[in-house]
Design a protein around this motif. Sequence first.
Motif, short mmCIF file in Angstrom:
data_model
loop_
_atom_site.label_atom_id
_atom_site.label_comp_id
_atom_site.label_asym_id
_atom_site.label_seq_id
_atom_site.Cartn_x
_atom_site.Cartn_y
_atom_site.Cartn_z
N LEU A 194 0.84 -1.20 -0.10
CA LEU A 194 -0.07 -0.18 -0.21
C LEU A 194 0.90 1.18 0.00
N GLY A 195 1.73 1.34 0.90
CA GLY A 195 2.78 2.51 0.90
C GLY A 195 3.45 2.46 -0.41
N LYS A 196 4.08 1.54 -1.24
CA LYS A 196 4.74 1.66 -2.46
C LYS A 196 3.55 2.12 -3.50
N PHE A 197 2.38 1.72 -3.35
CA PHE A 197 1.47 2.45 -4.45
C PHE A 197 1.10 3.71 -4.06
N GLU A 198 1.00 4.23 -2.89
CA GLU A 198 0.72 5.66 -2.69
C GLU A 198 2.00 6.47 -3.20
N ALA A 214 3.41 -2.30 -7.57
CA ALA A 214 3.37 -2.39 -6.01
C ALA A 214 2.88 -3.83 -5.52
N GLY A 215 2.62 -4.59 -6.31
CA GLY A 215 1.95 -5.90 -5.94
C GLY A 215 0.61 -6.03 -5.78
N LEU A 216 -0.24 -5.06 -6.43
CA LEU A 216 -1.86 -4.94 -6.37
C LEU A 216 -2.54 -5.32 -7.36
N LEU A 217 -3.81 -5.43 -7.15
CA LEU A 217 -4.55 -5.63 -8.13
C LEU A 217 -6.07 -5.36 -8.01
N ARG A 218 -6.81 -4.98 -8.97
CA ARG A 218 -8.38 -4.68 -8.82
C ARG A 218 -9.13 -5.90 -9.24
N PRO A 219 -9.57 -6.48 -8.28
CA PRO A 219 -10.22 -8.14 -8.81
C PRO A 219 -11.38 -7.92 -9.50
N ALA A 220 -12.09 -6.46 -9.33
CA ALA A 220 -13.54 -6.10 -9.67
C ALA A 220 -13.59 -4.67 -9.81
N ILE A 221 -12.87 -4.60 -11.20
CA ILE A 221 -12.66 -3.15 -11.72
C ILE A 221 -14.12 -2.57 -12.02
N LEU A 237 -1.44 -8.92 -3.90
CA LEU A 237 -0.93 -9.97 -4.57
C LEU A 237 0.30 -11.05 -4.10
N GLY A 238 1.12 -10.07 -3.64
CA GLY A 238 2.46 -10.45 -3.00
C GLY A 238 3.79 -10.19 -3.88
N LEU A 239 4.67 -9.56 -3.34
CA LEU A 239 5.78 -9.14 -4.02
C LEU A 239 7.08 -10.08 -3.71
N PRO A 240 7.88 -10.27 -4.42
CA PRO A 240 9.06 -11.29 -4.31
C PRO A 240 10.13 -10.81 -3.50
N ASN A 241 10.22 -9.73 -3.30
CA ASN A 241 11.14 -9.06 -2.37
C ASN A 241 10.71 -8.10 -1.66
N VAL A 242 9.93 -8.22 -0.86
CA VAL A 242 9.41 -7.23 0.09
C VAL A 242 10.11 -7.02 1.38
#
Length: 270
Positions: free
Chosen positions: A130-134, A237-244, A254-259
């Motif tokens: 969430l912070g990365k996305f912001e 950022a490792g996110l998606l919108r499942p119901a756009i 979703l998960g990031l490989p290197n968080v």
Amino acid sequence: MTHSSRVLHFTTIVFLSAFSGIAQEINTPADAVESAKATAATAATAQPSALQRDILDPLRQFFNYVLQAKPASAPTAAPAIPATTAFEAEPGCSVAPLDPIDETSAAQLEMSGANVVDVNDMVPAAAVALGKFEDKVASVGGKMVLKSAYRPAAYQKHLQNVWYKWMGELKDNRDPACQTLRSDVEEEFTRHRLIETQHPVAASDHTRGLAFDATVNLPPQAKGRRMVTLDGLARLAGLLRPAIVADPVHFKFLGLPNVHLPASRKRHNA
């Protein structure tokens, strides 16, 4: 006798007494007057003067009486009647109120309304995403408003209760006996920013700490750049919108490989 009548009566007596004393002095023979003066001079130190006795003392008593008189007490105000809320039954209405919220954290969120967003209880990696996305939204000149993050299961259940109560029982209810409850539930529906086309699900990503709701606005120049789209930034950022279409403000981790989690985040989930 009323208070005003007592005042008038007492004032009349005072002035009649004063004038009576003056009249007696006018009709008294000269030798009697001289004798009275001598007697008064002899007893001046022991007895009050006629002026004090006949006028000043009654006036002082009169004003003491007025000042000490208690004003009529104001009528006692009727106790305020508690306003009906969405959690209280409305007399005569066949629709039951909202279910009570018994779980402490859910009750605290309800009291704070939509002004508090719980990020601390998200899954640590999801909070980092969430912070990365912001940061990415801000880097292209966009604006983001976070609406909701972690929700206790009891709070999610409350949102369901509000949605179904409004959409299924009260939105089109015209029973005069239900209008107060209808208004209160509508206020709850609006306060929680619920959407009529999207009912809250029972098993939510919010209760698992994996999702958040946010409105994001990107400037036109950002959207014109290559690969700069809302969903493109979310994926970075490792996110998606499942119901756009149905729920465009909902973002899921979703998960990031290197968080790399901060130490405080690691301890939070221990």
